[in-house]
Scaffold this active site. Structure first.
Site, PDB file in Angstrom:
ATOM      1  N   THR C  96      71.310  99.019  46.051  1.00 29.37           N
ATOM      2  CA  THR C  96      70.036  98.476  45.606  1.00 29.37           C
ATOM      3  C   THR C  96      70.162  96.964  45.525  1.00 29.37           C
ATOM      4  O   THR C  96      70.802  96.437  44.619  1.00 29.37           O
ATOM      5  CB  THR C  96      69.661  99.049  44.226  1.00 29.37           C
ATOM      6  OG1 THR C  96      69.468 100.452  44.365  1.00 29.37           O
ATOM      7  CG2 THR C  96      68.365  98.424  43.713  1.00 29.37           C
ATOM      8  N   LYS C 171      62.601 100.688  47.331  1.00 27.74           N
ATOM      9  CA  LYS C 171      63.477 100.962  46.194  1.00 27.74           C
ATOM     10  C   LYS C 171      62.962 100.240  44.951  1.00 27.74           C
ATOM     11  O   LYS C 171      62.944 100.815  43.853  1.00 27.74           O
ATOM     12  CB  LYS C 171      64.911 100.514  46.518  1.00 27.74           C
ATOM     13  CG  LYS C 171      65.931 100.862  45.436  1.00 27.74           C
ATOM     14  CD  LYS C 171      66.122 102.349  45.281  1.00 27.74           C
ATOM     15  CE  LYS C 171      66.766 102.732  43.966  1.00 27.74           C
ATOM     16  NZ  LYS C 171      68.203 102.443  43.900  1.00 27.74           N
ATOM     17  N   LYS C 239      68.026  95.263  35.775  1.00 32.78           N
ATOM     18  CA  LYS C 239      68.160  94.385  36.952  1.00 32.78           C
ATOM     19  C   LYS C 239      67.023  94.661  37.941  1.00 32.78           C
ATOM     20  O   LYS C 239      66.411  93.728  38.484  1.00 32.78           O
ATOM     21  CB  LYS C 239      69.518  94.641  37.619  1.00 32.78           C
ATOM     22  CG  LYS C 239      69.828  93.752  38.808  1.00 32.78           C
ATOM     23  CD  LYS C 239      71.017  94.296  39.603  1.00 32.78           C
ATOM     24  CE  LYS C 239      70.669  95.610  40.307  1.00 32.78           C
ATOM     25  NZ  LYS C 239      71.644  96.099  41.279  1.00 32.78           N
TER      26      LYS C 239
END
Lengths: 298, 298, 298, 298
Positions: C96, C171, C239
């Site tokens: 990611t 994502k 994050k």
């Protein structure tokens, strides 16, 4: 000189009433907790047993209580203000209540034959003592003129906000800004503290710039002193943010920062600081982020 | 008197450089768009062809550019400031950049043999012209003393914020507060307008109370005048809110109001007002709530 | 059958690599902490000493590391993946990372003569073990076809998201929603707990309605069990919220709820729960509101 | 078999009443707008002229109206439900109202000699028609048992939430989550659209993952179809978010995401979409960010 009734001798109401008395108006005072009337009895003012009695004895009656419910409590009932109203009496409503509450009160007063001024004040205990509150007056111009001396004893400037209800709306406007600014200041101080900045330097930079404000000078000192004596408690500011967001919700105006501030005040109250000064919102950030805000250099 | 280099002659940099020249320092100026150096050439100052040349010719070099990337662009490369540095040169970094960027720049300057002062400024074009910016100075005390005359030409007060990086941190602190206050003001004005309050009355009430602030007096007038000339554009304020929330995220300090303000600035920029003055955030609320904020009574 | 390189054998990477091996592909594995390669050595797979060596020995190389910085670390340097690339090698980037990072990596891989697939996965450790991750594949169709067997070993469905970068964007899309839903669930549970509702009843009502979701069934159980083992840790979810809000800020799309969720995750991390499962955001509310969420009836 | 009164035959109430009739209970129905009673008259059910008449003729009376005010309107007055109550009548309150309103109603019903079940339902028109609403029942167990057949005709599961008030609280809990999820979905879709992702791909990824939910499948289709027929209108969801935040404010539980969602719903309502389905919150983001969400690939 007209006789002025004064209902509600709390932290704000007592010094306001004193200033009216100092301006030469004879007073008839009432407070639910009777002990708070004693200083007035000592200076020779009349103490009434009920709001109704105040209405009967006074030409104009200032009401300065906590919220919508307290205002209703003063007006209604056998001993209530409405019960004692005569056709010449002017009710000067100065509490911070919702526009709906002040409009309902105005209608009830007029139905009972009285006259109604919507005149909440902006400012805390200091300005209340000094007679420098901002008076957010609303109502028919001739009526405002007829009570100008009383209002002038309580504060200045006296801003003519429009029709009944607009005083309450202006109060929400300014307290919305006040709550947002207090929350923003707490966030900024928490941020700076987490970055290792000196508290005194932060205050100096604020005072030197466009963001300078009496609010920040006062609350900046209070936080440094650990002084959270309630000039304006968290819970009252919180209540005003709730009122304001509710009115804005009715109007379809999004207030994202104000809504966030409301949640910060909610959490601060939940953490047990509701009766402390609004500056205690900084404790929410201290709690969550493990910070100690306000430490001065020795 | 030392020769002062000045890199970056934008809306802020140009008047700052003029004030340094007016204080008697000979200048060597550089700007990427060369036309902005012309007024300085006309008054007899030296115009350099590159940051490297500025570094070679000056004793101290002020850098006043847009952001982290622009600072890197000035420092690096064959023509960059680092390439021209001599051991006696002091770089005075006054742009609004991240703490990480100023720390990296400081290390690069020291590696290249120079000295580094972290000294962003707080204030907009007006104070830049008047030499009344707040200077957020950070670095070794002796070094700060050696450039005090230059800093004093640019602004006052000069607040000693600590070690390199703390100037940048203090700038984020004050601009976080600035962005939050601007957003809060726009929310309050949108709220009051939706409630039918007079714009002039709102400004009068703000100016009379604890929430009074130079920011509100200036922006209040600008909004009424429909004047969104960029003293401090939405996009730059937005950038600072992004920096500040990022730093706070790294530190685990929640900033709910600031995060909400950041989204308001994001939307305002998305609506096409990014290059207008930060006061244009009020247009986000006008757009969403179908309001016209700032109408004055005739 | 092509030889598959696998770089990054963490909590997600290790079971993904096992599934690829179980599908019959010979592996060449690398992990910065070498001990994590041992289970693969034991089952006869090749262990490489560097990303470069993986690239030299494999036809396709899966990269499954923590973030932008880790991806850069894998690619660059004398021992890096780019150094070992041959013209036939396909890099399948499944970490990611930001759209910008995956686009930069794609360009570097192509400059080094290789081919690049952007294919992050959605799902946590459970689906990684079961080979049921959602694969968010992006890149030229022929190239995706050439690695379909590898992707199919790792998960299904394989959603073709578009050009390189779109996998990373998809994502962010799904993890934005994931973070918002987790935060919303925590708020709802904190609210219900404060109102005296039974935890089991709350879960039953959620599961019976339109709001039902695998996420809530899993996290609802975890919270009741006090099980905060990190399937997907607070700090990684945090994050992703930061990445997503940053991209949205660039696009001028306001995300007020997501921004609020980001601050909740920030505070949860600041309170020391960053390495626990994302369900630990409920602890932020427990902390602030003095609640105990998740208590089951005996 | 007991005779069931049914007051409130709106979009939800009408199919609920039909299901009760289909289960074999004779009905006595009342609706303020009388035309909505016609389908029931046609099938041979009794139509009453007032809530009082319903109470006189029925053994149990279901109330399914819009909000606190409407509930009060049904109960009070000469023609009100309370006026017609006999000691054997059970009032089954199924509207979405505040805990305070349901508690006050319960007290009034008991004072008038009746019995009270607090049983709001979770679900929209579809489940109302299918008899699959979640029934959030609260009250004494024996009393719940006595009306189980009626509740079972309306929905399942029937969750026993506790004492009177807890049904209303559970409804706020689930609708808080519903509103947050809808707002989060709109943010995610706006984000993905701004990033150039395909709408169909986004829905596919959601349905494949832990974030999958009946809500997203339904609303995802609706948005693609431009179908904003009000299964559950923006303004009703908005009302519930206001109730929930207010209760949480009373309890000192901060709800930052929910507060942000509330403002999004406020703005959506302000933009004129208050009577459309809650999925119309996506229009707020479309408006602000200049996006078109929901475009399908041809």
């Amino acid at each position: 000189m007209q006789t002025v009734g004064f209902i509600g001798l709390g932290a704000m109401g007592a010094p306001m009433a004193e200033n009216v008395a100092d301006a030469g108006y004879p007073l008839v005072v009432y407070n639910r907790t009777r002990s708070r009337t004693e200083p007035f009895a000592e200076r020779g003012e009349t103490v009434a047993d009920s709001p109704a009695e105040v209405a009967e004895r006074a030409d104009s009656v200032v009401v300065m209580v906590t919220d919508d419910e307290a205002l209703e409590g003063v007006l209604d009932g056998d001993d209530g203000l409405l019960a004692g109203l005569t056709s010449d009496t002017t009710v000067i409503q100065m509490s911070t209540v919702t526009p709906a509450a002040t409009e309902a009160a105005a209608e009830a007063v007029r139905d009972a034959g009285g006259r109604y001024v919507d005149a909440p004040v902006s400012g805390t205990v200091g300005p209340a003592e000094e007679g420098t509150l901002t008076v957010l007056a609303a109502g028919p111009e001739a009526l405002l003129d007829s009570v100008e001396g009383i209002l002038a004893a309580i504060g200045e400037p006296i801003v003519d906000c429009g029709a009944v209800g607009d005083g309450a709306r202006m109060k929400l406007f300014v307290n919305l800004l006040l709550g947002d600014m207090m929350g923003a200041f707490a966030e900024a101080l928490a941020f700076g503290t987490s970055q290792g900045l000196s508290y005194d330097d932060m205050l100096a930079v604020v005072e030197a710039g466009a963001v300078d404000s009496p609010l920040y000078s006062i609350k900046g000192e209070n936080i440094a002193d650990g002084d959270f004596e309630p000039r304006f408690p968290v819970d009252l500011q919180f209540k005003d943010l709730r009122y304001a967001v509710d009115e804005a919700n009715d109007a379809g105006v999004p207030l994202p920062q104000t809504a966030a501030a409301r949640e910060t005040f909610s959490a601060t109250s939940g953490l047990g600081h509701g009766e402390e000064d609004m500056a205690a919102v900084v404790k929410f950030f201290e709690n969550v982020a493990g910070l100690s805000v306000g430490e001065r250099e020795s």
